[in-house]
Scaffold this motif. Structure first.
Motif, PDB file in Angstrom:
ATOM      1  N   ASP A 171       1.129  -8.048 -11.507  1.00  0.00           N
ATOM      2  CA  ASP A 171       2.549  -8.087 -11.809  1.00  0.00           C
ATOM      3  C   ASP A 171       3.083  -9.431 -11.301  1.00  0.00           C
ATOM      4  O   ASP A 171       2.767  -9.845 -10.178  1.00  0.00           O
ATOM      5  N   PRO A 172       3.870 -10.149 -12.095  1.00  0.00           N
ATOM      6  CA  PRO A 172       4.362 -11.467 -11.675  1.00  0.00           C
ATOM      7  C   PRO A 172       5.121 -11.439 -10.344  1.00  0.00           C
ATOM      8  O   PRO A 172       4.976 -12.348  -9.533  1.00  0.00           O
ATOM      9  N   LEU A 173       5.900 -10.395 -10.106  1.00  0.00           N
ATOM     10  CA  LEU A 173       6.638 -10.306  -8.848  1.00  0.00           C
ATOM     11  C   LEU A 173       5.687 -10.104  -7.672  1.00  0.00           C
ATOM     12  O   LEU A 173       5.843 -10.734  -6.621  1.00  0.00           O
ATOM     13  N   ALA A 174       4.684  -9.255  -7.848  1.00  0.00           N
ATOM     14  CA  ALA A 174       3.704  -9.025  -6.788  1.00  0.00           C
ATOM     15  C   ALA A 174       2.931 -10.309  -6.493  1.00  0.00           C
ATOM     16  O   ALA A 174       2.683 -10.646  -5.330  1.00  0.00           O
ATOM     17  N   LEU A 175       2.577 -11.043  -7.538  1.00  0.00           N
ATOM     18  CA  LEU A 175       1.875 -12.318  -7.366  1.00  0.00           C
ATOM     19  C   LEU A 175       2.749 -13.315  -6.614  1.00  0.00           C
ATOM     20  O   LEU A 175       2.293 -13.976  -5.679  1.00  0.00           O
ATOM     21  N   LYS A 176       4.014 -13.390  -7.002  1.00  0.00           N
ATOM     22  CA  LYS A 176       4.942 -14.307  -6.326  1.00  0.00           C
ATOM     23  C   LYS A 176       5.078 -13.938  -4.848  1.00  0.00           C
ATOM     24  O   LYS A 176       5.045 -14.811  -3.971  1.00  0.00           O
ATOM     25  N   ASN A 177       5.207 -12.642  -4.555  1.00  0.00           N
ATOM     26  CA  ASN A 177       5.327 -12.191  -3.163  1.00  0.00           C
ATOM     27  C   ASN A 177       4.080 -12.531  -2.366  1.00  0.00           C
ATOM     28  O   ASN A 177       4.164 -12.965  -1.218  1.00  0.00           O
ATOM     29  N   MET A 178       2.913 -12.332  -2.972  1.00  0.00           N
ATOM     30  CA  MET A 178       1.662 -12.652  -2.273  1.00  0.00           C
ATOM     31  C   MET A 178       1.542 -14.149  -2.017  1.00  0.00           C
ATOM     32  O   MET A 178       1.101 -14.559  -0.948  1.00  0.00           O
ATOM     33  N   GLU A 179       1.937 -14.958  -2.990  1.00  0.00           N
ATOM     34  CA  GLU A 179       1.867 -16.404  -2.815  1.00  0.00           C
ATOM     35  C   GLU A 179       2.832 -16.871  -1.730  1.00  0.00           C
ATOM     36  O   GLU A 179       2.517 -17.764  -0.946  1.00  0.00           O
ATOM     37  N   GLU A 180       4.018 -16.251  -1.658  1.00  0.00           N
ATOM     38  CA  GLU A 180       4.973 -16.582  -0.596  1.00  0.00           C
ATOM     39  C   GLU A 180       4.414 -16.191   0.773  1.00  0.00           C
ATOM     40  O   GLU A 180       4.552 -16.934   1.748  1.00  0.00           O
ATOM     41  N   ARG A 181       3.771 -15.026   0.824  1.00  0.00           N
ATOM     42  CA  ARG A 181       3.169 -14.574   2.082  1.00  0.00           C
ATOM     43  C   ARG A 181       2.056 -15.538   2.509  1.00  0.00           C
ATOM     44  O   ARG A 181       1.904 -15.849   3.681  1.00  0.00           O
ATOM     45  N   ASP A 219      -8.241   5.619 -10.365  1.00  0.00           N
ATOM     46  CA  ASP A 219      -8.705   5.650 -11.751  1.00  0.00           C
ATOM     47  C   ASP A 219      -7.582   5.899 -12.752  1.00  0.00           C
ATOM     48  O   ASP A 219      -7.701   5.547 -13.921  1.00  0.00           O
ATOM     49  N   ILE A 220      -6.462   6.470 -12.308  1.00  0.00           N
ATOM     50  CA  ILE A 220      -5.371   6.766 -13.237  1.00  0.00           C
ATOM     51  C   ILE A 220      -4.146   5.874 -13.038  1.00  0.00           C
ATOM     52  O   ILE A 220      -3.202   5.935 -13.811  1.00  0.00           O
ATOM     53  N   ALA A 221      -4.166   5.049 -12.009  1.00  0.00           N
ATOM     54  CA  ALA A 221      -3.021   4.177 -11.724  1.00  0.00           C
ATOM     55  C   ALA A 221      -3.074   2.927 -12.595  1.00  0.00           C
ATOM     56  O   ALA A 221      -4.149   2.457 -12.965  1.00  0.00           O
ATOM     57  N   SER A 222      -1.907   2.405 -12.909  1.00  0.00           N
ATOM     58  CA  SER A 222      -1.846   1.169 -13.687  1.00  0.00           C
ATOM     59  C   SER A 222      -2.273   0.000 -12.802  1.00  0.00           C
ATOM     60  O   SER A 222      -2.206   0.070 -11.571  1.00  0.00           O
ATOM     61  N   SER A 223      -2.688  -1.084 -13.439  1.00  0.00           N
ATOM     62  CA  SER A 223      -3.109  -2.256 -12.669  1.00  0.00           C
ATOM     63  C   SER A 223      -1.942  -2.823 -11.862  1.00  0.00           C
ATOM     64  O   SER A 223      -2.128  -3.332 -10.760  1.00  0.00           O
ATOM     65  N   GLN A 224      -0.726  -2.705 -12.394  1.00  0.00           N
ATOM     66  CA  GLN A 224       0.456  -3.178 -11.676  1.00  0.00           C
ATOM     67  C   GLN A 224       0.669  -2.366 -10.402  1.00  0.00           C
ATOM     68  O   GLN A 224       0.910  -2.920  -9.338  1.00  0.00           O
ATOM     69  N   ASN A 225       0.569  -1.043 -10.510  1.00  0.00           N
ATOM     70  CA  ASN A 225       0.735  -0.194  -9.334  1.00  0.00           C
ATOM     71  C   ASN A 225      -0.367  -0.455  -8.304  1.00  0.00           C
ATOM     72  O   ASN A 225      -0.109  -0.457  -7.104  1.00  0.00           O
ATOM     73  N   LEU A 226      -1.586  -0.661  -8.780  1.00  0.00           N
ATOM     74  CA  LEU A 226      -2.690  -0.952  -7.862  1.00  0.00           C
ATOM     75  C   LEU A 226      -2.463  -2.269  -7.133  1.00  0.00           C
ATOM     76  O   LEU A 226      -2.646  -2.337  -5.912  1.00  0.00           O
ATOM     77  N   SER A 227      -2.066  -3.293  -7.864  1.00  0.00           N
ATOM     78  CA  SER A 227      -1.851  -4.579  -7.210  1.00  0.00           C
ATOM     79  C   SER A 227      -0.690  -4.514  -6.226  1.00  0.00           C
ATOM     80  O   SER A 227      -0.768  -5.081  -5.134  1.00  0.00           O
ATOM     81  N   ASN A 228       0.375  -3.783  -6.575  1.00  0.00           N
ATOM     82  CA  ASN A 228       1.496  -3.611  -5.639  1.00  0.00           C
ATOM     83  C   ASN A 228       1.046  -2.885  -4.378  1.00  0.00           C
ATOM     84  O   ASN A 228       1.434  -3.257  -3.262  1.00  0.00           O
ATOM     85  N   ALA A 229       0.230  -1.855  -4.549  1.00  0.00           N
ATOM     86  CA  ALA A 229      -0.258  -1.095  -3.395  1.00  0.00           C
ATOM     87  C   ALA A 229      -1.138  -1.964  -2.509  1.00  0.00           C
ATOM     88  O   ALA A 229      -1.035  -1.915  -1.277  1.00  0.00           O
ATOM     89  N   ILE A 230      -1.973  -2.776  -3.120  1.00  0.00           N
ATOM     90  CA  ILE A 230      -2.859  -3.631  -2.328  1.00  0.00           C
ATOM     91  C   ILE A 230      -2.059  -4.694  -1.584  1.00  0.00           C
ATOM     92  O   ILE A 230      -2.344  -4.993  -0.427  1.00  0.00           O
ATOM     93  N   VAL A 231      -1.041  -5.236  -2.226  1.00  0.00           N
ATOM     94  CA  VAL A 231      -0.172  -6.207  -1.558  1.00  0.00           C
ATOM     95  C   VAL A 231       0.489  -5.559  -0.338  1.00  0.00           C
ATOM     96  O   VAL A 231       0.534  -6.144   0.749  1.00  0.00           O
ATOM     97  N   LYS A 232       0.973  -4.337  -0.522  1.00  0.00           N
ATOM     98  CA  LYS A 232       1.598  -3.621   0.596  1.00  0.00           C
ATOM     99  C   LYS A 232       0.590  -3.354   1.709  1.00  0.00           C
ATOM    100  O   LYS A 232       0.910  -3.467   2.888  1.00  0.00           O
ATOM    101  N   GLN A 233      -0.625  -2.993   1.333  1.00  0.00           N
ATOM    102  CA  GLN A 233      -1.655  -2.692   2.329  1.00  0.00           C
ATOM    103  C   GLN A 233      -2.000  -3.940   3.145  1.00  0.00           C
ATOM    104  O   GLN A 233      -2.141  -3.868   4.362  1.00  0.00           O
ATOM    105  N   VAL A 234      -2.121  -5.084   2.484  1.00  0.00           N
ATOM    106  CA  VAL A 234      -2.417  -6.331   3.203  1.00  0.00           C
ATOM    107  C   VAL A 234      -1.276  -6.665   4.158  1.00  0.00           C
ATOM    108  O   VAL A 234      -1.516  -7.037   5.315  1.00  0.00           O
TER     109      VAL A 234
END
Length: 127
Positions: A105-115, A44-59
């Motif tokens: 985050d554009p970098l997180a999106l790029k990393n996910m698309e590469e994965r 609830d207090i994390a930024s959307s960028q941090n959340l998306s980065n964490a989810i990318v790492k979790q996947v």
């Protein structure tokens, strides 16, 4: 005599490799669990960028966990379940990207698309 020594060395290498994989699996599972708990407590207090980065790492961790489990169980040989796991992870990540790409985050999106591309390539190799 030399053949016996080589077999012994191969067995030792296999045991060491298996122990290293088990240790790596334990580390990844611990990191996954800590991140999961952190997300539950602080989403609830994390930024959307941090959340998306964490989810990318979790996947990615879940992918690594599955790969290490397969290697430990099958001795590094490919299993038919690997194809199912890849497809499941690909489908999950595709849905996640489609739902969140405008807020990621554009970098997180790029990393996910590469994965995703790596998963597609690996699925093609398994066919």
């Amino acid at each position: 005599m030399a053949n016996t020594k080589n077999i012994y060395n191969n067995e030792d290498r296999y045991k060491i490799e298996k122990a290293n994989r088990i240790e790596a699996l334990e580390n990844i599972v611990e990191n996954h669990t800590r991140t999961e708990r952190h997300l539950e407590r602080h989403a609830d207090i994390a930024s959307s960028q941090n959340l998306s980065n964490a989810i990318v790492k979790q996947v990615a961790r879940e992918d690594n966990i599955g790969n290490l489990e397969d290697k430990i169980v099958n001795g590094g040989q490919r299993d038919s379940d690997q194809s199912e796991t890849l497809e499941k992870n690909y489908t999950f990540a595709k849905g996640y990207i489609e739902h969140n790409k405008d807020h990621m985050d554009p970098l997180a999106l790029k990393n996910m698309e590469e994965r995703q591309q790596n998963r597609r390539d690996e699925m093609t190799e398994l066919i």
